[in-house]
Scaffold this motif. Structure first.
Motif, PDB file in Angstrom:
ATOM      1  N   SER A   9     -12.797   8.671  21.015  1.00  0.00           N
ATOM      2  CA  SER A   9     -12.690   7.445  20.348  1.00  0.00           C
ATOM      3  C   SER A   9     -13.176   6.433  21.278  1.00  0.00           C
ATOM      4  N   TRP A  10     -13.705   5.380  20.523  1.00  0.00           N
ATOM      5  CA  TRP A  10     -13.754   3.811  21.484  1.00  0.00           C
ATOM      6  C   TRP A  10     -12.886   2.945  20.672  1.00  0.00           C
ATOM      7  N   THR A  11     -12.606   3.060  19.299  1.00  0.00           N
ATOM      8  CA  THR A  11     -11.844   2.024  18.509  1.00  0.00           C
ATOM      9  C   THR A  11     -11.019   2.577  17.568  1.00  0.00           C
ATOM     10  N   VAL A  12     -10.028   1.934  17.183  1.00  0.00           N
ATOM     11  CA  VAL A  12      -9.138   2.931  16.443  1.00  0.00           C
ATOM     12  C   VAL A  12      -8.674   1.292  15.542  1.00  0.00           C
ATOM     13  N   CYS A  13      -8.283   1.546  14.268  1.00  0.00           N
ATOM     14  CA  CYS A  13      -7.601   0.648  13.373  1.00  0.00           C
ATOM     15  C   CYS A  13      -6.711   1.375  12.260  1.00  0.00           C
ATOM     16  N   TRP A  14      -5.419   0.531  12.077  1.00  0.00           N
ATOM     17  CA  TRP A  14      -4.734   0.989  11.031  1.00  0.00           C
ATOM     18  C   TRP A  14      -5.017   0.580   9.535  1.00  0.00           C
ATOM     19  N   SER A  15      -5.016   1.332   8.499  1.00  0.00           N
ATOM     20  CA  SER A  15      -5.254   0.753   7.356  1.00  0.00           C
ATOM     21  C   SER A  15      -4.408  -0.135   6.960  1.00  0.00           C
ATOM     22  N   PRO A  16      -4.750  -1.056   5.676  1.00  0.00           N
ATOM     23  CA  PRO A  16      -3.922  -2.066   5.489  1.00  0.00           C
ATOM     24  C   PRO A  16      -2.277  -1.799   4.841  1.00  0.00           C
ATOM     25  N   ASP A  17      -2.161  -0.374   4.412  1.00  0.00           N
ATOM     26  CA  ASP A  17      -0.916   0.111   3.906  1.00  0.00           C
ATOM     27  C   ASP A  17      -0.367   0.759   4.993  1.00  0.00           C
ATOM     28  N   SER A  18      -0.853   0.983   6.279  1.00  0.00           N
ATOM     29  CA  SER A  18      -0.491   1.676   7.363  1.00  0.00           C
ATOM     30  C   SER A  18      -0.319   3.170   7.242  1.00  0.00           C
ATOM     31  N   ASN A  19      -0.752   3.687   6.272  1.00  0.00           N
ATOM     32  CA  ASN A  19      -0.969   5.475   6.003  1.00  0.00           C
ATOM     33  C   ASN A  19      -1.989   6.005   6.666  1.00  0.00           C
ATOM     34  N   LEU A  20      -2.958   5.279   7.067  1.00  0.00           N
ATOM     35  CA  LEU A  20      -4.003   5.891   7.841  1.00  0.00           C
ATOM     36  C   LEU A  20      -4.344   5.131   9.251  1.00  0.00           C
ATOM     37  N   ILE A  21      -5.058   5.803   9.835  1.00  0.00           N
ATOM     38  CA  ILE A  21      -5.610   5.302  11.112  1.00  0.00           C
ATOM     39  C   ILE A  21      -7.077   5.915  11.545  1.00  0.00           C
ATOM     40  N   ALA A  22      -8.016   4.928  11.313  1.00  0.00           N
ATOM     41  CA  ALA A  22      -9.531   5.398  11.671  1.00  0.00           C
ATOM     42  C   ALA A  22     -10.006   4.998  12.798  1.00  0.00           C
ATOM     43  N   SER A  23     -10.800   6.126  13.471  1.00  0.00           N
ATOM     44  CA  SER A  23     -11.131   6.094  14.820  1.00  0.00           C
ATOM     45  C   SER A  23     -12.720   6.249  14.885  1.00  0.00           C
ATOM     46  N   GLY A  24     -13.289   5.423  15.634  1.00  0.00           N
ATOM     47  CA  GLY A  24     -14.685   5.516  15.852  1.00  0.00           C
ATOM     48  C   GLY A  24     -15.167   6.116  17.123  1.00  0.00           C
ATOM     49  N   ASN A  25     -16.124   6.678  17.122  1.00  0.00           N
ATOM     50  CA  ASN A  25     -16.709   7.561  18.422  1.00  0.00           C
ATOM     51  C   ASN A  25     -18.404   7.252  18.541  1.00  0.00           C
ATOM     52  N   PRO A  26     -18.709   7.694  19.824  1.00  0.00           N
ATOM     53  CA  PRO A  26     -19.938   7.645  20.142  1.00  0.00           C
ATOM     54  C   PRO A  26     -20.941   8.462  19.523  1.00  0.00           C
ATOM     55  N   HIS A  27     -20.356   9.403  18.846  1.00  0.00           N
ATOM     56  CA  HIS A  27     -21.367  10.454  18.344  1.00  0.00           C
ATOM     57  C   HIS A  27     -21.719   9.986  16.809  1.00  0.00           C
TER      58      HIS A  27
END
Length: 87
Positions: A9-27
């Motif tokens: 993962s190169w980047t992560v972000c919390w969802s607005p409700d703080s229940n999820l985390i999204a992670s982005g990757n080079p793939h």
């Protein structure tokens, strides 16, 4: 714990409700994780683009990604569908 490091993962972000985390990757994918369980919730396909940034819309309806090639993908979070690509 969330094993996003294994995904490269190169980047992560919390969802607005703080229940999820999204992670982005080079793939070329966004992996969404449950904060409560650490389990993978879903994966969004960015068509092989190396993801450098991502963000949830304030209302949690959309996830936008920025790729190394300059493309921006916007996904509808509920349907998991790609709704728009900006070049």
């Amino acid at each position: 714990s969330i094993d996003a490091i294994a995904m490269g993962s190169w980047t992560v972000c919390w969802s607005p409700d703080s229940n999820l985390i999204a992670s982005g990757n080079p793939h070329g994918s966004i992996t969404v994780w449950s904060v409560r369980t650490g389990a993978k919730d879903s994966t969004l396909d960015t068509r092989g683009r190396f993801i450098l940034s991502l963000v949830w819309s304030p209302n949690g309806k959309y996830v936008a990604t920025g790729a190394i090639d300059g493309f921006i993908n916007i996904f509808d979070w509920k349907s998991k569908e790609l709704v728009h690509t900006l070049e």
